[in-house]
Structure formats: structure tokens, C-alpha cells
Design a protein around this motif. Sequence first.
Motif, PDB file in Angstrom:
ATOM      1  N   THR B  31       2.697  89.326  30.107  1.00  0.00           N
ATOM      2  CA  THR B  31       3.519  90.342  30.758  1.00  0.00           C
ATOM      3  C   THR B  31       4.265  91.172  29.722  1.00  0.00           C
ATOM      4  O   THR B  31       4.813  90.624  28.763  1.00  0.00           O
ATOM      5  CB  THR B  31       4.535  89.682  31.718  1.00  0.00           C
ATOM      6  OG1 THR B  31       3.833  88.816  32.611  1.00  0.00           O
ATOM      7  CG2 THR B  31       5.269  90.738  32.537  1.00  0.00           C
ATOM      8  N   THR B  96       4.656  85.001  30.916  1.00  0.00           N
ATOM      9  CA  THR B  96       4.115  85.325  32.223  1.00  0.00           C
ATOM     10  C   THR B  96       5.201  85.960  33.052  1.00  0.00           C
ATOM     11  O   THR B  96       6.335  86.087  32.601  1.00  0.00           O
ATOM     12  CB  THR B  96       3.573  84.048  32.908  1.00  0.00           C
ATOM     13  OG1 THR B  96       2.931  84.401  34.140  1.00  0.00           O
ATOM     14  CG2 THR B  96       4.707  83.074  33.221  1.00  0.00           C
ATOM     15  N   SER B  97       4.892  86.340  34.240  1.00  0.00           N
ATOM     16  CA  SER B  97       5.919  86.862  35.128  1.00  0.00           C
ATOM     17  C   SER B  97       6.550  85.678  35.850  1.00  0.00           C
ATOM     18  O   SER B  97       6.163  84.535  35.643  1.00  0.00           O
ATOM     19  CB  SER B  97       5.321  87.843  36.125  1.00  0.00           C
ATOM     20  OG  SER B  97       4.347  87.198  36.908  1.00  0.00           O
ATOM     21  N   GLY B  98       7.543  85.908  36.662  1.00  0.00           N
ATOM     22  CA  GLY B  98       8.164  84.827  37.407  1.00  0.00           C
ATOM     23  C   GLY B  98       9.581  84.527  37.002  1.00  0.00           C
ATOM     24  O   GLY B  98      10.257  83.737  37.621  1.00  0.00           O
ATOM     25  N   GLY B  99      10.044  85.153  35.946  1.00  0.00           N
ATOM     26  CA  GLY B  99      11.470  85.064  35.636  1.00  0.00           C
ATOM     27  C   GLY B  99      11.905  83.878  34.809  1.00  0.00           C
ATOM     28  O   GLY B  99      13.029  83.835  34.340  1.00  0.00           O
TER      29      GLY B  99
END
Lengths: 116, 114
Positions: B31, B96-99
Amino acid sequence: AQKVTQAQTEISVVEKEDVTLDCVYETRDTTYYLFWYKQPPSGELVFLIRRNSFDEQNEISGRYSWNFQKSTSSFNFTITASQVVDSAVYFCALSEPNNAGNMLTFGGGTRLMVKP
Amino acid sequence: DTAVSQTPKYLVTQMGNDKSIKCEQNLGHDTMYWYKQDSKKFLKIMFSYNNKELIINETVPNRFSPKSPDKAHLNLHINSLELGDSAVYFCASSPTSGGAYEQYFGPGTRLTVT
């Protein structure tokens, strides 16, 4: 909507003093992540710490410590025995895993000036 | 080795011009992001790009367009530059995404529009 507030825009201390930078956040999610970044005068953004909402243990790393309190929605950062090299802008940030794009929401930053 | 790099570091241009800022990360992250930092140091997300999915902050004018030739690169193209576009632009990446992961930032590109 998520929001991060750093009420102190500027703090000035003398070297060796302890200083606490405040961060208050707003979120409707039960799962979220909090971060602190440092931006020295050279301009880059340096990652300091990440905290998830389920871990309220305080963290200490050398002269740095962080106090996370869900009850007051705060994630404060303390520098012990400050040094001139700590002079920088410090940002608190919030991320919610459910928000599209994993975007960080930053507070307005606190400029810390440590004088010799 | 630089983890997240941006070019150029400084960009001075005139109103109405089109310009691009390049970003590359060698961290193997999935990301990438673009942030804008204004003169008051306020940082605001512009775009997030993950697996060819682009998430746009709705406040970003459509003169701004990110382009990702591959996972390691996310370039920012700006059309018809305006005075208000003057700022520092930061590229960032995360695994990655998802915080859950911290984002690693590039050194920033200072854009000055005259």
C-alpha cells in the motif's frame, strides 16, 4: 468521523526538563491504532510508536514514554531529560482499520523547542 | 538503502503548468499513499493505493491524479498548477491496508508554485 487534537501548538523547554505532549482523539470504532511521528527541522517524518486500542499498557523506550488512556481518549507522549536534538514537530495520528484506504488522520502537530 | 524515495526534492514552477512527482519504495509494501503538508505543517491524506485499488480523499481536486505503474511506485501528477498547491508532498508506504501498520514516509517534495 475520526479526529485528532493536539492542543499544544508550541512548547519551549530548557534542556534536561521533562516535557509531555498531549494528544486527544475521537473515533467511533472500537478497534483503532494510534501513532506518534517526529518531524525534525530537516523535514522527514520519523515513525516513533504504534499502539492498538486493545493495548493500554504504557510504553517506555529510552527517554521516551507513552501513556494511553482509553477512558479519556488520550495518547500522551513524554520526553524525559529533554535534549536539543529533541527539537522537532511531533504528530499524533489515528487509523481505523474499517476506513477505506487505511488513511492516517493527523493532529495539527506540536512544535517542541529545547533550548540549551 | 533508502526505503521510500521521492524525486524531485524541490520543484519550482509557474501557475498553469503540469508537473509530476515520483515515489518509489523498496520495502515490498502493498500500500502506498500521498499526503500534503501545508505551510502550517498540517498533514492531510490525499490518496491511498492498494492492489490497484485507489481510494481518493474527496476533498482532493481532480487536477491531482496518482499513477501506479507497479506495486513499488506511486507517482503524483498535477495538472494546471495553482498557487494554493504550494506545499510539501509526502509519499508513504505500509505493508498492507487495514490500519494496523505504521507508514514509512519519503523525504518529501517541496512544491512552490509562482
